[in-house]
Write an enzyme that holds these catalytic residues in place. Structure first.
Site, mmCIF file in Angstrom:
data_model
loop_
_atom_site.group_PDB
_atom_site.id
_atom_site.type_symbol
_atom_site.label_atom_id
_atom_site.label_comp_id
_atom_site.label_asym_id
_atom_site.label_seq_id
_atom_site.Cartn_x
_atom_site.Cartn_y
_atom_site.Cartn_z
ATOM 1 N N SER A 15 -15.504 -36.378 -22.407
ATOM 2 C CA SER A 15 -16.522 -36.079 -23.417
ATOM 3 C C SER A 15 -17.925 -36.523 -23.002
ATOM 4 C CB SER A 15 -16.156 -36.743 -24.749
ATOM 5 O OG SER A 15 -16.063 -38.149 -24.604
ATOM 6 N N TYR A 149 -11.151 -56.462 -19.698
ATOM 7 C CA TYR A 149 -11.451 -55.215 -18.978
ATOM 8 C C TYR A 149 -11.097 -55.338 -17.499
ATOM 9 C CZ TYR A 149 -14.059 -51.281 -17.051
ATOM 10 O OH TYR A 149 -14.395 -50.139 -16.381
ATOM 11 N N LYS A 153 -8.309 -53.137 -15.085
ATOM 12 C CA LYS A 153 -8.624 -52.410 -13.859
ATOM 13 C C LYS A 153 -7.853 -52.971 -12.661
ATOM 14 C CE LYS A 153 -11.234 -49.327 -15.620
ATOM 15 N NZ LYS A 153 -10.769 -47.913 -15.642
#
Length: 292
Positions: A15, A149, A153
């Site tokens: 998006s 976060y 990853k």
């Protein structure tokens, strides 16, 4: 890839930013592209490139299966590129992050890509295609207030590395793009929660510095990044020996910094993110005060 059919690709998180730009680049190179995201409205303009926006929430098995069945039917059971790009940012101190926040981050960044690979496996194997992941330099360094976060990853890096080995007998390549600064709107701008143990003088400025890290370090344009990523997906030969590639700004610097002695590395990060006085204030405060 068969020469008797059009190449196909699915990009998640399409998006905006990286996903949006990569969907366009794949389309320009002749792929029939499916652009997936939770909201369809931001992807309306992709239709002018011949791209098909589809509603896709990678944290929902129902949504993933519906997307899989649609693409399977329309492509005859082939998918040449699966780009797991959808991502959820999370910039919070480890001591403040709530169950809701860290569960959502893992759902989107880790479990979502795993779910996508499992459900689209037959289409990828049929095409002898490529599975891509958007990794991060955050997996290499202990950036402050990025424990959740960064750990997502790091998990994806190892998942992609092992997946690359497991997919070899099927002729499927796996590419993990260890990503540095790219011009996107993924930054987490949420303030510290009320009552945070880190709420001391100077912390607001330190959080702002951390949240704007990518913006202040000359991020790569998303279109340029997308061209490099699609090149990586299409490259053959010696490249197939490696599952990690580094794209975006600051990748060379961070790879060098990551091998520094831990003490020196922490000293540099504390100074860069304006935490010297903050940490000293916290030390002094809690050396005299019992935490209730």
């Amino acid at each position: 890839m068969s020469i008797n059919r059009q190449k196909t690709a699915l990009v998640t998180g399409a998006s905006s930013g990286i996903g949006y730009a990569t969907a366009i680049e794949l389309s320009k190179r002749g792929y029939q592209v499916y652009a997936g995201a939770r909201r369809l409205e931001p992807m309306e303009l992709l239709k002018k490139y011949g791209i098909m926006p589809i509603q896709l929430d990678v944290s929902s098995i129902k949504s993933v299966i519906e997307a899989r069945d649609k693409i399977n039917e329309e492509t005859g059971g082939y998918l040449d590129v699966l780009y797991n790009n959808a991502g959820q940012s999370c910039t919070f101190p480890s001591l403040d992050v709530t169950d809701e926040v860290f569960k959502q981050c893992y759902e989107v960044n880790v479990f979502g890509p795993m779910r996508m690979v499992r459900e689209f496996r037959k289409l990828i194997i049929n095409a002898k295609g490529v599975i891509g992941f958007t990794g991060s330099l955050s997996a290499l360094l202990p950036f402050p207030f990025s424990s959740v976060y960064s750990s997502t990853k790091a998990a994806i890096h190892q998942y992609a590395s092992t997946l690359a080995l497991e997919m070899k007998p099927f002729g499927v390549r796996v590419v993990n793009i260890v990503t540095g600064g790219v011009s996107t709107n993924i930054a987490d701008t949420r303030p510290l929660p009320e009552g945070s143990i880190y709420s001391v003088e100077g912390m607001k400025e330190a959080m702002k510095e951390r949240q704007q890290m990518a913006v202040r370090n000359k991020p790569m344009d998303a279109d340029k990044y997308a061209k490099q990523v699609v090149d990586d997906f299409e490259r053959i030969g010696w490249f197939t020996l490696f599952s990690n590639v580094y794209r975006g700004s600051q990748t060379v610097l961070v790879r060098f910094v990551s091998i520094l002695p831990r003490g020196l590395l922490e000293w540099g990060l504390i100074r860069k993110f304006l935490l010297t006085n903050v940490f000293q204030t916290i030390r002094e405060k809690y050396s005299k005060t019992k935490i209730e």
